[in-house]
Write a protein that holds these residues in place. Sequence first.
Motif, mmCIF file in Angstrom:
data_model
loop_
_atom_site.group_PDB
_atom_site.id
_atom_site.type_symbol
_atom_site.label_atom_id
_atom_site.label_comp_id
_atom_site.label_asym_id
_atom_site.label_seq_id
_atom_site.Cartn_x
_atom_site.Cartn_y
_atom_site.Cartn_z
ATOM 1 N N LEU A 1 0.786 -1.530 -0.216
ATOM 2 C CA LEU A 1 0.253 0.245 0.097
ATOM 3 C C LEU A 1 1.047 1.159 -0.221
ATOM 4 C CD1 LEU A 1 -2.920 0.701 0.279
ATOM 5 C CD2 LEU A 1 -2.432 1.656 2.798
ATOM 6 N N ASP A 2 0.833 2.078 -0.985
ATOM 7 C CA ASP A 2 1.676 3.199 -0.750
ATOM 8 C C ASP A 2 0.726 4.733 0.021
ATOM 9 O OD1 ASP A 2 -0.160 4.668 -2.895
ATOM 10 O OD2 ASP A 2 0.990 3.710 -4.195
ATOM 11 N N ASP B 1 -0.725 6.895 -1.120
ATOM 12 C CA ASP B 1 -1.611 7.098 -1.682
ATOM 13 C C ASP B 1 -3.040 6.130 -1.725
ATOM 14 O OD1 ASP B 1 -0.884 9.596 -2.772
ATOM 15 O OD2 ASP B 1 0.159 9.351 -4.267
ATOM 16 N N ASP B 2 -3.218 5.765 -0.768
ATOM 17 C CA ASP B 2 -3.918 4.098 -1.064
ATOM 18 C C ASP B 2 -3.839 3.503 -1.690
ATOM 19 O OD1 ASP B 2 -3.921 4.745 2.298
ATOM 20 O OD2 ASP B 2 -5.548 6.243 2.256
ATOM 21 N N ARG B 3 -3.122 3.498 -2.644
ATOM 22 C CA ARG B 3 -3.462 1.947 -3.742
ATOM 23 C C ARG B 3 -2.028 1.102 -3.651
ATOM 24 N NH1 ARG B 3 -1.076 7.018 -8.186
ATOM 25 N NH2 ARG B 3 0.861 6.722 -6.787
ATOM 26 N N LEU B 4 -3.205 -0.263 -3.927
ATOM 27 C CA LEU B 4 -2.219 -1.332 -3.274
ATOM 28 C C LEU B 4 -1.465 -1.712 -5.088
ATOM 29 C CD1 LEU B 4 -5.443 -2.738 -2.042
ATOM 30 C CD2 LEU B 4 -2.874 -2.504 -0.871
ATOM 31 N N GLU B 5 -0.072 -2.686 -4.599
ATOM 32 C CA GLU B 5 0.731 -2.784 -6.091
ATOM 33 C C GLU B 5 0.785 -4.268 -5.369
ATOM 34 O OE1 GLU B 5 4.230 -0.987 -7.938
ATOM 35 O OE2 GLU B 5 4.795 -2.161 -6.613
ATOM 36 N N PRO C 1 -0.686 -3.437 -10.800
ATOM 37 C CA PRO C 1 -1.265 -1.757 -9.689
ATOM 38 C C PRO C 1 -2.110 -1.707 -9.388
ATOM 39 C CG PRO C 1 -0.318 -1.408 -11.804
ATOM 40 C CD PRO C 1 0.152 -2.896 -11.888
ATOM 41 N N GLY C 2 -2.622 -1.100 -9.177
ATOM 42 C CA GLY C 2 -3.869 -1.509 -8.559
ATOM 43 C C GLY C 2 -5.108 -2.523 -8.123
ATOM 44 N N THR D 1 -8.762 -3.632 -5.802
ATOM 45 C CA THR D 1 -9.514 -4.011 -4.737
ATOM 46 C C THR D 1 -8.714 -5.432 -3.842
ATOM 47 O OG1 THR D 1 -11.133 -4.955 -5.562
ATOM 48 C CG2 THR D 1 -11.640 -3.180 -5.723
#
Length: 92
Positions: A49-50, A52-56, A71-72, A74
């Motif tokens: 989780l980065d 910016d609350d983005r998952l990878e 990337p990205g 849910t």
Amino acid sequence: METESGESYEGISEDLLFELIGELSYPDNSFLTIESQGSGDQWYVVVTLDSDDRLEVEYRNPERREHRVVPGGTASRIASDVTIWVSSVVHR
């Protein structure tokens, strides 16, 4: 399976992954690692989780010469995809 905060879990399930991904928070608990245990394999998956609350998700399996970063997504989709990938690697 181990989280950045040092929690360690035996076994893997889609439900557990979903729960752990949902608990990720930046910066103190921003990743979890799923890796082979005792089989001599060197595969692993890292969910990050980065800020910016983005998952990878990073998948790596040297035996198959596989390395990819997705990337990205849910938490539910990532939990499903990781469970399927790990199952395919373990049951080859």
